[in-house]
Write a protein that holds these residues in place. Structure first.
Motif, mmCIF file in Angstrom:
data_model
loop_
_atom_site.group_PDB
_atom_site.id
_atom_site.type_symbol
_atom_site.label_atom_id
_atom_site.label_comp_id
_atom_site.label_asym_id
_atom_site.label_seq_id
_atom_site.Cartn_x
_atom_site.Cartn_y
_atom_site.Cartn_z
ATOM 1 N N ARG A 42 36.040 -1.119 14.625
ATOM 2 C CA ARG A 42 35.904 -2.574 14.499
ATOM 3 C C ARG A 42 34.433 -2.984 14.414
ATOM 4 O O ARG A 42 34.078 -3.890 13.649
ATOM 5 N N LEU A 43 33.573 -2.308 15.170
ATOM 6 C CA LEU A 43 32.140 -2.588 15.131
ATOM 7 C C LEU A 43 31.560 -2.278 13.753
ATOM 8 O O LEU A 43 30.758 -3.045 13.219
ATOM 9 N N VAL A 44 32.000 -1.161 13.166
ATOM 10 C CA VAL A 44 31.520 -0.811 11.828
ATOM 11 C C VAL A 44 31.969 -1.870 10.823
ATOM 12 O O VAL A 44 31.197 -2.284 9.944
ATOM 13 N N GLN A 45 33.217 -2.342 10.962
ATOM 14 C CA GLN A 45 33.704 -3.392 10.075
ATOM 15 C C GLN A 45 32.886 -4.668 10.232
ATOM 16 O O GLN A 45 32.519 -5.321 9.242
ATOM 17 N N LEU A 46 32.587 -5.033 11.476
ATOM 18 C CA LEU A 46 31.800 -6.248 11.720
ATOM 19 C C LEU A 46 30.381 -6.123 11.155
ATOM 20 O O LEU A 46 29.835 -7.084 10.600
ATOM 21 N N GLU A 47 29.780 -4.939 11.313
ATOM 22 C CA GLU A 47 28.439 -4.736 10.773
ATOM 23 C C GLU A 47 28.450 -4.837 9.251
ATOM 24 O O GLU A 47 27.561 -5.448 8.641
ATOM 25 N N MET A 96 30.603 -6.509 7.429
ATOM 26 C CA MET A 96 30.826 -7.901 7.086
ATOM 27 C C MET A 96 29.549 -8.709 7.289
ATOM 28 O O MET A 96 29.219 -9.588 6.478
ATOM 29 N N GLY A 97 28.805 -8.424 8.342
ATOM 30 C CA GLY A 97 27.535 -9.111 8.586
ATOM 31 C C GLY A 97 26.533 -8.850 7.486
ATOM 32 O O GLY A 97 25.806 -9.761 7.063
ATOM 33 N N GLU A 98 26.477 -7.619 7.001
ATOM 34 C CA GLU A 98 25.557 -7.295 5.907
ATOM 35 C C GLU A 98 25.964 -8.030 4.634
ATOM 36 O O GLU A 98 25.113 -8.527 3.900
ATOM 37 N N ARG A 99 27.280 -8.115 4.351
ATOM 38 C CA ARG A 99 27.731 -8.835 3.155
ATOM 39 C C ARG A 99 27.422 -10.324 3.256
ATOM 40 O O ARG A 99 26.945 -10.943 2.294
ATOM 41 N N VAL A 100 27.657 -10.893 4.435
ATOM 42 C CA VAL A 100 27.383 -12.328 4.607
ATOM 43 C C VAL A 100 25.889 -12.598 4.499
ATOM 44 O O VAL A 100 25.471 -13.572 3.867
ATOM 45 N N SER A 101 25.072 -11.746 5.091
ATOM 46 C CA SER A 101 23.619 -11.962 4.991
ATOM 47 C C SER A 101 23.146 -11.772 3.557
ATOM 48 O O SER A 101 22.228 -12.463 3.096
ATOM 49 N N GLY A 102 23.767 -10.869 2.817
ATOM 50 C CA GLY A 102 23.414 -10.696 1.401
ATOM 51 C C GLY A 102 23.789 -11.920 0.596
ATOM 52 O O GLY A 102 23.043 -12.352 -0.295
ATOM 53 N N LEU A 103 24.964 -12.490 0.865
ATOM 54 C CA LEU A 103 25.388 -13.695 0.155
ATOM 55 C C LEU A 103 24.522 -14.894 0.529
ATOM 56 O O LEU A 103 24.303 -15.792 -0.293
ATOM 57 N N ALA A 104 24.030 -14.910 1.777
ATOM 58 C CA ALA A 104 23.191 -16.031 2.227
ATOM 59 C C ALA A 104 21.749 -15.868 1.771
ATOM 60 O O ALA A 104 20.948 -16.783 1.896
ATOM 61 N N GLY A 105 21.400 -14.699 1.243
ATOM 62 C CA GLY A 105 20.043 -14.476 0.759
ATOM 63 C C GLY A 105 19.068 -14.099 1.851
ATOM 64 O O GLY A 105 17.865 -14.262 1.689
ATOM 65 N N LEU A 106 19.540 -13.601 2.980
ATOM 66 C CA LEU A 106 18.658 -13.191 4.068
ATOM 67 C C LEU A 106 18.385 -11.697 3.970
ATOM 68 O O LEU A 106 19.231 -10.922 3.534
ATOM 69 N N LYS A 107 17.210 -11.315 4.380
ATOM 70 C CA LYS A 107 16.869 -9.896 4.391
ATOM 71 C C LYS A 107 17.434 -9.261 5.663
ATOM 72 O O LYS A 107 17.380 -9.865 6.732
ATOM 73 N N PRO A 108 17.954 -8.054 5.581
ATOM 74 C CA PRO A 108 18.512 -7.409 6.777
ATOM 75 C C PRO A 108 17.477 -7.186 7.874
ATOM 76 O O PRO A 108 17.805 -7.175 9.047
ATOM 77 N N GLU A 109 16.195 -7.036 7.499
ATOM 78 C CA GLU A 109 15.156 -6.820 8.504
ATOM 79 C C GLU A 109 14.946 -8.064 9.359
ATOM 80 O O GLU A 109 14.562 -7.976 10.527
#
Length: 152
Positions: free
Chosen positions: A93-98, A100-113
């Motif tokens: 579940r944690l891997v799924q959440l991570e 999903m978080g990366e996809r949402v941050s990519g769609l929002a235009g935020l850098k993962p760093e």
């Protein structure tokens, strides 16, 4: 049934008269008393024999203890397997959440760093949100906030 009691010193004979139900009750009472007495004696002797390690009794005790250890080991193994399964599910579940978080941050235009916490910033920790000195059923109240009954 009549029971006559005579004795050399007594001047007259005493007679006890018992009916069927009285005789049956007396017999059952004697039987129950003997069962209880034999059970107590057996228990005391068995406990003494087990503590002192008498040959036959110690073998029986070892079998009982061995069975108890096997039961305890099986119980521990089942619990350990259940906990391992739950940890695996939580990790998935944690891997799924991570992801999903990366996809949402990519769609929002935020850098993962920018999103990731640095090592100086501590991550979230579980536990009480209230730092009371003793647990109670009433909610904690802090002096710096208005008295709402709950702390966040």
């Amino acid at each position: 049934m009549q029971i006559m009691i005579t004795h050399g010193r007594l001047a007259k004979t005493h007679v006890l008269q018992l009916g069927r139900w009285q005789l049956l009750g007396l017999a059952l009472g004697l039987l129950a008393g003997m069962l209880v007495l034999s059970g107590v004696v057996y228990h005391l002797i068995f406990v003494k024999a087990a503590r002192e390690g008498w040959p036959v009794v110690s073998q029986v005790v070892k079998l009982v203890v061995k069975d108890e250890f096997a039961q305890r080991d099986r119980y521990m193994r089942e619990n350990l397997e259940a906990m391992a399964r739950r940890v695996g599910e939580m990790q998935a579940r944690l891997v799924q959440l991570e992801a999903m978080g990366e996809r949402v941050s990519g769609l929002a235009g935020l850098k993962p760093e920018e999103i990731k916490l640095s090592e100086k910033q501590p991550g979230g920790q579980g536990g009480r949100s209230c730092r009371c000195s003793r647990p109670s059923s009433r909610p904690c109240r802090t002096s710096s906030r208005p008295s709402t009954g709950w702390t966040s």
